[in-house]
Design a protein around this motif. Structure first.
Motif, PDB file in Angstrom:
ATOM      1  N   ALA A 270      46.668  43.831  39.075  1.00  0.00           N
ATOM      2  CA  ALA A 270      45.814  42.896  39.060  1.00  0.00           C
ATOM      3  C   ALA A 270      44.786  43.156  37.819  1.00  0.00           C
ATOM      4  O   ALA A 270      44.261  42.157  37.122  1.00  0.00           O
ATOM      5  CB  ALA A 270      44.746  43.272  40.044  1.00  0.00           C
ATOM      6  N   PHE A 271      44.745  44.131  37.207  1.00  0.00           N
ATOM      7  CA  PHE A 271      44.391  44.553  35.853  1.00  0.00           C
ATOM      8  C   PHE A 271      44.957  43.824  34.995  1.00  0.00           C
ATOM      9  O   PHE A 271      44.173  43.204  34.030  1.00  0.00           O
ATOM     10  CB  PHE A 271      43.965  45.995  35.703  1.00  0.00           C
ATOM     11  CG  PHE A 271      43.292  46.417  34.168  1.00  0.00           C
ATOM     12  CD1 PHE A 271      41.932  45.961  34.205  1.00  0.00           C
ATOM     13  CD2 PHE A 271      44.043  47.042  33.511  1.00  0.00           C
ATOM     14  CE1 PHE A 271      41.332  46.584  33.130  1.00  0.00           C
ATOM     15  CE2 PHE A 271      43.300  47.297  32.189  1.00  0.00           C
ATOM     16  CZ  PHE A 271      42.093  47.095  32.189  1.00  0.00           C
ATOM     17  N   ILE A 272      46.215  43.794  34.576  1.00  0.00           N
ATOM     18  CA  ILE A 272      47.049  43.070  33.692  1.00  0.00           C
ATOM     19  C   ILE A 272      46.682  41.550  33.591  1.00  0.00           C
ATOM     20  O   ILE A 272      46.355  40.971  32.683  1.00  0.00           O
ATOM     21  CB  ILE A 272      48.404  43.439  33.984  1.00  0.00           C
ATOM     22  CG1 ILE A 272      48.615  44.737  33.459  1.00  0.00           C
ATOM     23  CG2 ILE A 272      49.256  42.770  32.825  1.00  0.00           C
ATOM     24  CD1 ILE A 272      49.760  45.470  33.529  1.00  0.00           C
ATOM     25  N   VAL A 273      46.819  40.886  34.867  1.00  0.00           N
ATOM     26  CA  VAL A 273      46.441  39.779  35.055  1.00  0.00           C
ATOM     27  C   VAL A 273      45.001  39.209  35.023  1.00  0.00           C
ATOM     28  O   VAL A 273      44.719  38.395  34.188  1.00  0.00           O
ATOM     29  CB  VAL A 273      46.753  39.364  36.473  1.00  0.00           C
ATOM     30  CG1 VAL A 273      46.589  37.719  36.537  1.00  0.00           C
ATOM     31  CG2 VAL A 273      48.082  39.200  36.818  1.00  0.00           C
ATOM     32  N   PHE A 274      43.896  40.072  35.087  1.00  0.00           N
ATOM     33  CA  PHE A 274      42.597  39.908  34.815  1.00  0.00           C
ATOM     34  C   PHE A 274      42.428  40.008  32.998  1.00  0.00           C
ATOM     35  O   PHE A 274      41.954  39.107  32.451  1.00  0.00           O
ATOM     36  CB  PHE A 274      41.837  41.067  35.063  1.00  0.00           C
ATOM     37  CG  PHE A 274      40.494  41.201  34.669  1.00  0.00           C
ATOM     38  CD1 PHE A 274      39.570  40.085  34.879  1.00  0.00           C
ATOM     39  CD2 PHE A 274      40.189  42.207  33.684  1.00  0.00           C
ATOM     40  CE1 PHE A 274      38.374  40.265  34.580  1.00  0.00           C
ATOM     41  CE2 PHE A 274      38.730  42.179  33.360  1.00  0.00           C
ATOM     42  CZ  PHE A 274      37.876  41.077  33.880  1.00  0.00           C
ATOM     43  N   LEU A 275      43.204  40.693  32.380  1.00  0.00           N
ATOM     44  CA  LEU A 275      43.164  40.823  30.777  1.00  0.00           C
ATOM     45  C   LEU A 275      43.741  39.449  30.306  1.00  0.00           C
ATOM     46  O   LEU A 275      43.336  38.911  29.612  1.00  0.00           O
ATOM     47  CB  LEU A 275      43.945  41.956  30.379  1.00  0.00           C
ATOM     48  CG  LEU A 275      43.217  43.528  30.583  1.00  0.00           C
ATOM     49  CD1 LEU A 275      43.925  44.436  30.052  1.00  0.00           C
ATOM     50  CD2 LEU A 275      42.031  43.654  30.002  1.00  0.00           C
ATOM     51  N   MET A 276      44.855  39.280  30.958  1.00  0.00           N
ATOM     52  CA  MET A 276      45.487  37.828  30.448  1.00  0.00           C
ATOM     53  C   MET A 276      44.583  36.619  30.759  1.00  0.00           C
ATOM     54  O   MET A 276      44.584  35.582  29.847  1.00  0.00           O
ATOM     55  CB  MET A 276      46.752  37.651  31.389  1.00  0.00           C
ATOM     56  CG  MET A 276      47.826  38.495  31.070  1.00  0.00           C
ATOM     57  SD  MET A 276      49.458  38.433  32.225  1.00  0.00           S
ATOM     58  CE  MET A 276      50.413  39.575  31.810  1.00  0.00           C
ATOM     59  N   ALA A 277      44.025  36.719  32.035  1.00  0.00           N
ATOM     60  CA  ALA A 277      42.913  35.709  32.220  1.00  0.00           C
ATOM     61  C   ALA A 277      41.797  35.555  31.435  1.00  0.00           C
ATOM     62  O   ALA A 277      41.386  34.412  30.799  1.00  0.00           O
ATOM     63  CB  ALA A 277      42.242  35.772  33.645  1.00  0.00           C
ATOM     64  N   LEU A 278      41.325  36.650  30.696  1.00  0.00           N
ATOM     65  CA  LEU A 278      40.233  36.648  29.852  1.00  0.00           C
ATOM     66  C   LEU A 278      40.882  36.405  28.466  1.00  0.00           C
ATOM     67  O   LEU A 278      40.018  35.529  27.867  1.00  0.00           O
ATOM     68  CB  LEU A 278      39.694  38.217  29.518  1.00  0.00           C
ATOM     69  CG  LEU A 278      39.115  38.826  30.847  1.00  0.00           C
ATOM     70  CD1 LEU A 278      38.610  40.124  30.430  1.00  0.00           C
ATOM     71  CD2 LEU A 278      37.711  37.833  31.000  1.00  0.00           C
TER      72      LEU A 278
END
Length: 465
Positions: A270-278
């Protein structure tokens, strides 16, 4: 009155409430509480002055369930897996995935529909919610298919059926719930879902190509993409592959010790996808929407768990699972025939109940019976009925049951994915979507039959763990 009779009457009352339209969570919680009171008062010989004491004891028993069960560490997987799916949508990973699949696969008959199926399978590997998958691809894939002349019912059916793959392909919320109910290893169950999930996607693709070859106007192929365009489309879709690999290594590292628990894998994903989304420009309002939708879906799932677990606690006191297991094992018919009848019963029950509620209500009774058919939870493969050890039978049955839950997501009149697709698209009715998914019933039936006939499809990967 004996506890078994009380259990049967209470269960019948709960099913009546569900069929009358009451939500499963509230029907199960109410029936479980009334059943607990009935059992306690029955123990007091229905003395009028002891009814208050029976209610007091039942309140204490029912009140302990929500915290003691929902605080389980493994359940924290559910919100993180759901969040991954919503963040991946806002990171435009779903669009990139569909674009790559379209440019590589769309040249075959029904190619855009096949691309949709494989895209939903890829998205399922970073999501965990069938409903979210169906909603996302109803916005992305259906307009593309309609643009080149696909039959709108068929296009809607492809998306609704493809969305069900999120139930099997890890991270899967339903597999986590199954593992919690039957007290089995979450990691091995998640591993077991990979091959059957990919196998289901392959069967769907074969079906679509067959339909497109026979009915040439249903799904025309798309050509004209150059190799340069195909290769250029791959890098934007690679982050999904990276997240899948990370989650796999947290669950099971084929080269050594696992990196962590499945829960930690979900949080890191979830954290990695959050960084990708940002990085891809997700706005604050979109992050807010992702968090709110995750919270809504998580609360819905946890509420069902709370209500049903009160009912399950009552079943334990009434000893209904034990009585059902004894009855099943006393039958003189083939154990495999009994298993098939249980799966058919799930198909019928799924027409009237949502997948999670159906599993939560039935597994406390059905699971012990299936384990007893195989020879018990701790039986060896040599001494078992189905040719597999107790833990492996639990995994195999879990995949079969979850595949049946997938099937129920597209069966009328409740088929939730069909309602979601119709809700997203103003130009579609629920009847259109149900007509479109009809061919996929055949594909699901074939898949379930092969999983029953060849358990190695399910058990090979977890046997390596």
């Amino acid at each position: 009155m004996d506890p078994i009779t009380i259990g049967l009457w209470t269960t019948g009352g709960m099913l009546c409430l569900v069929f009358l339209g009451m939500r499963v969570a509230f029907a199960a919680g109410l029936a479980g509480f009334i059943g607990l009171v009935w059992l306690r008062w029955n123990g007091f010989d229905y003395a009028p002055d002891r009814l208050g004491k029976a209610v007091e004891i039942s309140v204490k028993i029912a009140g302990q369930v929500p915290h003691s069960k929902v605080s389980a560490h493994a359940l924290s997987l559910i919100p993180t897996f759901i969040l991954i799916g919503y963040l991946a949508y806002y990171a435009k990973l779903t669009t990139a995935l569909f674009d790559a699949a379209k440019k590589w696969i769309a040249w075959v008959p029904g190619g855009l529909a096949v691309s949709t199926v494989f895209s939903t399978a890829g998205f399922a590997a970073v999501s965990g919610a069938s409903v979210a998958t169906a909603a996302v691809f109803a916005r992305i894939a259906i307009p593309e298919m309609l643009k080149i002349g696909y039959n709108k019912q068929f296009a809607a059916g492809v998306v609704a059926a493809g969305g069900t793959l999120a139930s099997l392909i890890p991270p899967s919320a339903i597999l986590v719930i199954y593992a919690i109910i039957v007290e089995q290893d979450v990691g091995k169950l998640l591993l077991a879902g990979f091959i059957p999930g990919a196998f289901s996607a392959f069967i769907y693709a074969v079906l679509i190509i067959g339909i497109a070859v026979i009915f040439k106007t249903v799904g025309p192929p798309v050509s004209g993409f150059t190799w340069r365009e195909r290769l250029t489309a791959l890098p934007p879709a690679l982050p999904i592959v990276a997240v899948v690999v990370i989650i796999i290594f947290f669950v099971y590292n084929p080269f050594g010790d696992a990196w962590g628990t499945p829960t930690e894998g979900g949080a890191v994903g979830a954290f990695i996808v959050f960084l990708m989304a940002l990085y891809r420009g997700m706005r604050l309002s979109e992050l807010k929407d992702a968090l709110i939708e995750t919270a809504k879906l998580t609360v819905m799932i946890f509420t069902i768990i709370w209500g049903v677990l009160i009912y399950v606690r009552f079943l334990g006191f009434a000893d209904l699972p034990g009585a059902f297991s004894d009855w099943i094992t006393s039958l003189t018919v083939s154990p495999m025939l009994i298993l098939i009848c249980i799966l058919l019963a799930y198909a019928v029950l799924g027409m009237f109940m949502d997948a999670i509620g159906m599993l939560l209500l039935t597994l406390p009774v059905v699971y012990p019976a299936v384990m007893a058919l195989n020879g018990g939870e701790f039986v060896s493969a040599e001494d078992s009925t189905f040719g597999m050890s107790g833990p492996m039978c639990a995994i195999w049955f879990g995949i079969l049951v979850v595949k049946m839950a997938e099937f129920c997501l597209i069966t009328p009149p409740i088929g939730l994915n069909c309602f979601v697709v119709a809700g997203v698209r103003d130009d579609l009715t629920v009847q259109d979507v149900f007509k479109g998914v009809t061919p996929f019933f055949i594909a699901d039936a074939i898949t379930i039959a092969l999983l029953v006939a060849f358990p190695a499809i399910v058990l090979w990967l977890p046997s390596l763990a």
